[in-house]
Design a protein around this motif. Structure first.
Motif, PDB file in Angstrom:
ATOM      1  N   HIS A 187       0.868  -1.175   0.000  1.00 19.00           N
ATOM      2  CA  HIS A 187       0.000   0.000   0.000  1.00 19.00           C
ATOM      3  C   HIS A 187       0.902   1.221   0.000  1.00 19.00           C
ATOM      4  CE1 HIS A 187      -3.059   2.874   1.511  1.00 19.00           C
ATOM      5  NE2 HIS A 187      -3.948   2.005   1.049  1.00 19.00           N
TER       6      HIS A 187
ATOM      7  N   GLN B  66      -4.176  -6.055   6.353  1.00 19.73           N
ATOM      8  CA  GLN B  66      -3.609  -4.915   5.659  1.00 19.73           C
ATOM      9  C   GLN B  66      -4.221  -4.830   4.258  1.00 19.73           C
ATOM     10  OE1 GLN B  66      -1.391  -2.237   6.258  1.00 19.73           O
ATOM     11  NE2 GLN B  66      -2.251  -1.735   4.256  1.00 19.73           N
TER      12      GLN B  66
ATOM     13  N   GLY C 215      -3.232  -1.837  -1.780  1.00 19.02           N
ATOM     14  CA  GLY C 215      -3.580  -0.762  -2.703  1.00 19.02           C
ATOM     15  C   GLY C 215      -3.726  -1.272  -4.124  1.00 19.02           C
TER      16      GLY C 215
END
Length: 250
Positions: free
Chosen positions: A203, A234, A237
């Motif tokens: 990310h 987590q 992205g």
């Protein structure tokens, strides 16, 4: 070194700070104050002439600052140990980059100074017992350690012990087990400095140690979620979805 006086040079442009160090050293056994310099250039000249075993070195000084002085001292044939004594904690990483033995905050505590003196003595004894190197060792291109501030002073964090890194504005938080520390760094610099064999960026604000990833799943919108070994999750992205496929071999 254990049975001889430790020769010490003070380098500090603040007269009161230098005087306090002189008074504290006067109470310690096994030390010999050989001189006091009040700027960077004179610190280098006096170190060359007096050959101290240890330099108590301020960082913010006129002319050469403490970091530059430490680099100059390291080029001497028999370089002294260096302990930084400063009012500023933001130079800690740079200080240990030049192999400082310790980093003391002003006003200096007497007991804390004593521990630094013993640490320097142990370092010098160890160095004296080492045979001269026969060849320059191979050095890793990757970051191997970090120094972060906590309530007790500074703590060394090995890169291989870090579970994950998360961004908090201009700082990065290093997570190690249930503890974490803030360091002043950029995510891009950490991504470039940490070994890609050990770490992966998932990310724009997160880097995770590869073997800390327990698995991946997708949320209701189809985005990847990394399941971590400590039970946390987590988000991955969108720009880093290829990392998931590379890790999973797809």
């Amino acid at each position: 070194m254990t049975d001889t006086l430790l020769k010490i040079l003070i380098a500090d442009d603040e007269p009161l700070a230098a005087e306090r160090l002189q008074m504290l050293l006067a109470r310690l056994e096994g030390v010999n104050l050989v001189g006091t310099a009040h700027d960077g250039e004179s610190a280098v000249r006096m170190a060359e002439a007096l050959q101290p075993d240890l330099v108590l070195l301020d960082i913010a000084m006129p002319g050469l600052d403490g970091i530059e002085v430490a680099r100059a001292l390291s080029r001497q044939a028999q370089s002294p140990a260096v302990v930084f004594v400063t009012a500023f904690d933001q130079f800690a990483v740079a200080a240990f980059d030049v192999a400082a033995i310790d980093y003391l905050m002003k006003p200096v505590d007497a007991d804390r100074l004593g521990r630094s003196i013993e640490r320097a003595r142990a370092y010098l004894d160890s160095r004296a017992q080492q045979p001269p190197p026969t060849a320059a060792p191979d050095t890793s291109p990757w970051l191997e350690e970090f120094w972060a501030s906590d309530l007790s002073g500074l703590v060394r964090i090995s890169a291989c012990d870090i579970d994950r890194v998360t961004a908090e504005r201009d700082y990065m938080r290093l997570h190690v087990g249930k503890r974490s520390w803030l360091i002043h760094h950029s995510m891009t610099a950490l991504e470039e400095g940490l070994s890609p064999e050990l770490f992966v960026r998932l990310h724009r604000s997160a880097i995770v140690r590869r073997d800390f990833i327990a698995g991946f799943s997708r949320n209701s919108s189809g985005r990847w979620i990394a399941r971590l070994a400590d039970g946390n999750e987590q988000p991955v992205g969108r720009l880093y979805a290829d990392q998931v496929r590379a890790i999973a071999g797809r």
